[in-house]
Design a protein around this motif. Structure first.
Motif, PDB file in Angstrom:
ATOM      1  N   ILE A 278       0.863  -1.187   0.000  1.00 28.07           N
ATOM      2  CA  ILE A 278       0.000   0.000   0.000  1.00 28.07           C
ATOM      3  C   ILE A 278       0.894   1.229   0.000  1.00 28.07           C
ATOM      4  CG2 ILE A 278      -1.922  -1.141   1.183  1.00 28.07           C
ATOM      5  CD1 ILE A 278      -1.009   0.173   3.789  1.00 28.07           C
ATOM      6  N   CYS A 279       0.316   2.390  -0.206  1.00 29.11           N
ATOM      7  CA  CYS A 279       1.122   3.614  -0.151  1.00 29.11           C
ATOM      8  C   CYS A 279       1.267   4.062   1.307  1.00 29.11           C
ATOM      9  CB  CYS A 279       0.513   4.717  -1.006  1.00 29.11           C
ATOM     10  SG  CYS A 279      -1.012   5.431  -0.378  1.00 29.11           S
ATOM     11  N   GLY A 280       2.298   4.839   1.563  1.00 28.65           N
ATOM     12  CA  GLY A 280       2.581   5.274   2.921  1.00 28.65           C
ATOM     13  C   GLY A 280       1.511   6.171   3.503  1.00 28.65           C
ATOM     14  N   HIS A 281       0.851   6.965   2.649  1.00 29.85           N
ATOM     15  CA  HIS A 281      -0.175   7.870   3.163  1.00 29.85           C
ATOM     16  C   HIS A 281      -1.384   7.086   3.674  1.00 29.85           C
ATOM     17  CE1 HIS A 281      -1.600  12.317   2.701  1.00 29.85           C
ATOM     18  NE2 HIS A 281      -1.710  11.870   3.924  1.00 29.85           N
ATOM     19  N   ASP A 282      -1.724   5.977   3.010  1.00 32.75           N
ATOM     20  CA  ASP A 282      -2.812   5.134   3.509  1.00 32.75           C
ATOM     21  C   ASP A 282      -2.426   4.484   4.828  1.00 32.75           C
ATOM     22  OD1 ASP A 282      -4.604   5.699   1.491  1.00 32.75           O
ATOM     23  OD2 ASP A 282      -4.019   4.001   0.245  1.00 32.75           O
ATOM     24  N   LEU A 283      -1.173   4.045   4.943  1.00 36.06           N
ATOM     25  CA  LEU A 283      -0.688   3.507   6.215  1.00 36.06           C
ATOM     26  C   LEU A 283      -0.797   4.565   7.304  1.00 36.06           C
ATOM     27  CD1 LEU A 283       0.842   1.436   7.995  1.00 36.06           C
ATOM     28  CD2 LEU A 283       2.975   2.426   7.124  1.00 36.06           C
ATOM     29  N   PHE A 284      -0.391   5.776   6.990  1.00 39.01           N
ATOM     30  CA  PHE A 284      -0.463   6.865   7.960  1.00 39.01           C
ATOM     31  C   PHE A 284      -1.893   7.089   8.430  1.00 39.01           C
ATOM     32  CE2 PHE A 284      -1.365  11.282   8.895  1.00 39.01           C
ATOM     33  CZ  PHE A 284      -0.453  11.552   9.909  1.00 39.01           C
ATOM     34  N   HIS A 285      -2.848   7.055   7.509  1.00 46.03           N
ATOM     35  CA  HIS A 285      -4.242   7.283   7.874  1.00 46.03           C
ATOM     36  C   HIS A 285      -4.708   6.284   8.934  1.00 46.03           C
ATOM     37  CE1 HIS A 285      -5.201   9.496   3.847  1.00 46.03           C
ATOM     38  NE2 HIS A 285      -4.824  10.335   4.793  1.00 46.03           N
ATOM     39  N   VAL A 286      -4.271   5.045   8.828  1.00 47.00           N
ATOM     40  CA  VAL A 286      -4.673   4.038   9.822  1.00 47.00           C
ATOM     41  C   VAL A 286      -3.970   4.297  11.151  1.00 47.00           C
ATOM     42  CG1 VAL A 286      -4.793   1.581  10.356  1.00 47.00           C
ATOM     43  CG2 VAL A 286      -5.074   2.347   7.992  1.00 47.00           C
TER      44      VAL A 286
ATOM     45  N   GLY B 204       1.034  15.098  11.128  1.00 47.12           N
ATOM     46  CA  GLY B 204      -0.424  15.012  11.123  1.00 47.12           C
ATOM     47  C   GLY B 204      -0.998  16.326  10.642  1.00 47.12           C
ATOM     48  N   GLY B 205      -2.120  16.258   9.935  1.00 48.28           N
ATOM     49  CA  GLY B 205      -2.739  17.493   9.465  1.00 48.28           C
ATOM     50  C   GLY B 205      -1.866  18.207   8.447  1.00 48.28           C
ATOM     51  N   ALA B 206      -1.495  19.433   8.757  1.00 45.36           N
ATOM     52  CA  ALA B 206      -0.749  20.266   7.808  1.00 45.36           C
ATOM     53  C   ALA B 206       0.569  19.635   7.373  1.00 45.36           C
ATOM     54  CB  ALA B 206      -0.479  21.636   8.434  1.00 45.36           C
ATOM     55  N   THR B 207       1.236  18.921   8.282  1.00 46.22           N
ATOM     56  CA  THR B 207       2.558  18.372   7.943  1.00 46.22           C
ATOM     57  C   THR B 207       2.483  17.078   7.135  1.00 46.22           C
ATOM     58  OG1 THR B 207       2.585  17.436  10.183  1.00 46.22           O
ATOM     59  CG2 THR B 207       3.845  19.458   9.805  1.00 46.22           C
ATOM     60  N   GLU B 208       1.276  16.613   6.841  1.00 45.20           N
ATOM     61  CA  GLU B 208       1.149  15.485   5.911  1.00 45.20           C
ATOM     62  C   GLU B 208       1.658  15.885   4.527  1.00 45.20           C
ATOM     63  OE1 GLU B 208      -2.662  13.337   6.003  1.00 45.20           O
ATOM     64  OE2 GLU B 208      -2.976  14.172   8.021  1.00 45.20           O
ATOM     65  N   LYS B 209       1.887  17.172   4.335  1.00 36.49           N
ATOM     66  CA  LYS B 209       2.441  17.648   3.062  1.00 36.49           C
ATOM     67  C   LYS B 209       3.792  16.997   2.775  1.00 36.49           C
ATOM     68  CE  LYS B 209       4.264  21.802   5.381  1.00 36.49           C
ATOM     69  NZ  LYS B 209       4.178  23.271   5.494  1.00 36.49           N
ATOM     70  N   VAL B 210       4.505  16.568   3.813  1.00 33.17           N
ATOM     71  CA  VAL B 210       5.799  15.907   3.617  1.00 33.17           C
ATOM     72  C   VAL B 210       5.588  14.519   3.013  1.00 33.17           C
ATOM     73  CG1 VAL B 210       7.904  15.103   4.738  1.00 33.17           C
ATOM     74  CG2 VAL B 210       6.806  17.219   5.511  1.00 33.17           C
ATOM     75  N   ILE B 211       4.582  13.795   3.519  1.00 32.94           N
ATOM     76  CA  ILE B 211       4.269  12.480   2.953  1.00 32.94           C
ATOM     77  C   ILE B 211       3.874  12.631   1.489  1.00 32.94           C
ATOM     78  CG2 ILE B 211       2.867  10.394   3.192  1.00 32.94           C
ATOM     79  CD1 ILE B 211       2.263  11.247   6.071  1.00 32.94           C
TER      80      ILE B 211
ATOM     81  N   VAL C 236      16.262   8.480   3.794  1.00 27.54           N
ATOM     82  CA  VAL C 236      15.597   8.936   5.018  1.00 27.54           C
ATOM     83  C   VAL C 236      15.297  10.419   4.885  1.00 27.54           C
ATOM     84  CG1 VAL C 236      15.861   9.336   7.501  1.00 27.54           C
ATOM     85  CG2 VAL C 236      16.676   7.188   6.483  1.00 27.54           C
ATOM     86  N   VAL C 237      14.042  10.786   5.118  1.00 32.42           N
ATOM     87  CA  VAL C 237      13.635  12.193   5.138  1.00 32.42           C
ATOM     88  C   VAL C 237      13.290  12.551   6.575  1.00 32.42           C
ATOM     89  CG1 VAL C 237      11.913  13.889   4.402  1.00 32.42           C
ATOM     90  CG2 VAL C 237      12.788  12.196   2.762  1.00 32.42           C
ATOM     91  N   GLU C 238      13.972  13.561   7.099  1.00 39.29           N
ATOM     92  CA  GLU C 238      13.668  14.032   8.446  1.00 39.29           C
ATOM     93  C   GLU C 238      12.890  15.334   8.355  1.00 39.29           C
ATOM     94  OE1 GLU C 238      15.465  14.506  12.857  1.00 39.29           O
ATOM     95  OE2 GLU C 238      16.928  14.542  11.225  1.00 39.29           O
ATOM     96  N   MET C 239      11.714  15.339   8.985  1.00 38.05           N
ATOM     97  CA  MET C 239      10.893  16.543   9.021  1.00 38.05           C
ATOM     98  C   MET C 239      11.051  17.187  10.395  1.00 38.05           C
ATOM     99  SD  MET C 239       7.975  18.224  10.087  1.00 38.05           S
ATOM    100  CE  MET C 239       6.825  17.032  10.746  1.00 38.05           C
ATOM    101  N   THR C 240      11.573  18.417  10.409  1.00 38.70           N
ATOM    102  CA  THR C 240      11.682  19.154  11.665  1.00 38.70           C
ATOM    103  C   THR C 240      10.837  20.414  11.579  1.00 38.70           C
ATOM    104  OG1 THR C 240      13.682  20.282  10.886  1.00 38.70           O
ATOM    105  CG2 THR C 240      13.994  18.321  12.220  1.00 38.70           C
ATOM    106  N   LEU C 241      10.188  20.737  12.692  1.00 35.95           N
ATOM    107  CA  LEU C 241       9.387  21.944  12.763  1.00 35.95           C
ATOM    108  C   LEU C 241      10.263  23.136  13.139  1.00 35.95           C
ATOM    109  CD1 LEU C 241       6.266  20.538  14.636  1.00 35.95           C
ATOM    110  CD2 LEU C 241       6.376  21.236  12.228  1.00 35.95           C
TER     111      LEU C 241
ATOM    112  N   ASP D 153       6.697  24.422   8.803  1.00 33.02           N
ATOM    113  CA  ASP D 153       5.738  24.815   9.834  1.00 33.02           C
ATOM    114  C   ASP D 153       4.358  24.343   9.401  1.00 33.02           C
ATOM    115  OD1 ASP D 153       4.972  26.572   7.843  1.00 33.02           O
ATOM    116  OD2 ASP D 153       5.717  28.364   8.861  1.00 33.02           O
ATOM    117  N   TYR D 154       3.302  24.910   9.966  1.00 29.99           N
ATOM    118  CA  TYR D 154       1.963  24.448   9.648  1.00 29.99           C
ATOM    119  C   TYR D 154       1.310  25.219   8.503  1.00 29.99           C
ATOM    120  CZ  TYR D 154       1.827  21.476  13.824  1.00 29.99           C
ATOM    121  OH  TYR D 154       2.060  20.503  14.750  1.00 29.99           O
ATOM    122  N   SER D 155       2.025  26.143   7.900  1.00 28.33           N
ATOM    123  CA  SER D 155       1.478  26.856   6.750  1.00 28.33           C
ATOM    124  C   SER D 155       1.643  26.002   5.494  1.00 28.33           C
ATOM    125  CB  SER D 155       2.196  28.195   6.559  1.00 28.33           C
ATOM    126  OG  SER D 155       3.489  27.979   6.005  1.00 28.33           O
ATOM    127  N   GLN D 156       1.032  26.440   4.409  1.00 25.49           N
ATOM    128  CA  GLN D 156       1.161  25.736   3.125  1.00 25.49           C
ATOM    129  C   GLN D 156       2.021  26.518   2.133  1.00 25.49           C
ATOM    130  OE1 GLN D 156      -0.403  22.496   2.869  1.00 25.49           O
ATOM    131  NE2 GLN D 156      -0.411  23.027   5.038  1.00 25.49           N
TER     132      GLN D 156
END
Length: 383
Positions: free
Chosen positions: A193-201, A249-256, A327-332, A363-366
């Motif tokens: 499956i794709c990673g975003h579907d895994l994340f949703h669960v 989660g939420g806004a930062t799903e943009k990384v996925i 490896v992708v590291e997401m830092t706020l 950050d949480y902006s788009q």
């Protein structure tokens, strides 16, 4: 949640679980069930569950209330803190509104001060989390867990017996085990499956209040995925990416989305949404169950720990087991512990595991979506 035939519909159900639970939490309150809200993976859910309370995560994941939060908090503060405080202050989070108590933890200076401000309009219980993981730290953390137990007993006028604690431990272990079994399917290559579907669960399940029901739902989902994989239904073979770093989660799903819309696939998450939360269990057979709970939670490899070998151990194991290509590291922004630790993670990933590494600070902006896609696309193309 009823498992239905089509996998996309199942994933969509989990994706919508947070919003559906807005009504569910009100129903719990109408039934007289206490609700305990929390902000961190270090929160010992078993204690609250043994008190008969439902638990829910409160971290907010959008910039909707940040402007309001900045009336009290500095603009150059972590967006997770500003968003969380903003949703609490404006009463725009039903989970916060219906929580009888909010449990905080001393993970970082920003959150500590947030809890101080928050206590002016909500009951807040702050647990003193050590920032090391030795035996002396364990003694302190165990004493904090016992203090939390006594607080809930007094607040809700209940007795938390050892039998109730052990039952709560078993329920949480079964829940963690099921979700771990799910994300371990991503060891298959190509991924099922794709990673975003895994994340949703993974993310959606945290907003289901009946934790006893989740293993059955997830195990049925696992069997469905296995069946479809055996029939040849799977993802295309793509560069396999692990996401690590701050909570997503939420806004930062943009990384996925940036990874999976630019030719990669996220095979697992090391951060709080994934393996960091589900990798280890509480020892159900321990003679001292409170000691076992304390050990399990204190061993979490968050960047607030100094030193932090457990994060490297887990990340290294995931790289090997999931055959990661990057490896992708997401830092706020302004998350100092994760941003500072990024140099050590880069060195570990590239020099010890010999895998490409990319850090994206956001950050949480788009507003940075275009730049984010450009950087991630270039990173994946190099593979």
């Amino acid at each position: 949640m009823e498992i239905i035939t089509q996998l996309p519909q199942v994933f969509e159900q989990f994706a919508q679980q947070r919003q559906k639970s807005f009504l569910a939490v009100k129903e719990l309150k109408d039934q007289g069930v206490p609700v305990v809200g929390a902000y961190c993976t270090y929160f010992p859910q078993e204690i609250a569950n043994a008190a008969g309370a439902a638990t829910v995560g409160l971290c907010s994941t959008s910039d909707e209330t940040i402007q309001e939060a900045e009336k009290d908090l500095p603009k150059n503060l972590c967006p997770l803190i500003k968003s969380s405080y903003g949703f609490a202050k404006t009463d725009k989070c039903p989970f916060f509104y219906f929580s009888d108590v909010v449990v905080g933890e001393t993970t970082c200076d920003g959150k500590k001060k947030m809890y101080e401000f928050m206590s002016e309009f909500k009951d807040v219980f702050v647990m003193e989390l050590p920032n090391t993981q030795g035996e002396e730290a364990l003694k302190l953390w165990k004493s904090e867990i016992l203090r939390f137990k006594e607080y809930l007993e007094e607040k809700f006028q209940v007795e938390i017996t050892e039998e109730k604690i052990r039952e709560a431990v078993k329920v949480q272990n079964d829940y963690r085990r099921a979700l771990r079994n799910l994300y371990e399917l991503m060891k298959l290559d190509p991924a099922p499956i794709c990673g975003h579907d895994l994340f949703h669960v993974l993310y959606g399940s945290t907003f289901q209040f009946d934790k006893k029901a989740i293993p059955g739902q997830v195990n049925a989902l696992i069997e469905k995925i296995k069946s479809e994989y055996a029939q040849g239904k799977m993802q295309e073979k793509k560069p396999r990416i692990i996401i690590t770093g701050c909570p997503i989660g939420g806004a930062t799903e943009k990384v996925i989305k940036a990874v999976e819309e630019n030719g990669g696939i996220v095979v697992t998450f090391e951060n709080c949404t994934g393996a960091k939360t589900y990798d280890t269990l509480v020892d159900e057979d321990a003679e001292d169950i409170y000691d076992a709970i304390a050990r399990r939670y204190l061993d979490i490899g968050c960047s607030v720990m100094t030193p932090n070998p457990n994060r490297l151990e887990l990340l290294g194991r995931l790289i090997d087991e999931y055959k990661a290509d990057g490896v992708v590291e997401m830092t706020l922004q302004a998350c100092h512990t994760y941003n500072i630790e990024g140099a050590a993670i880069r060195k570990f990933v590239t020099e010890q595991k010999h895998v490409p590494y990319l850090n994206v600070e956001t950050d949480y902006s788009q507003q940075d979506i275009g730049q984010l896609h450009t950087r991630v696309a270039a990173f994946i193309e190099m593979m």
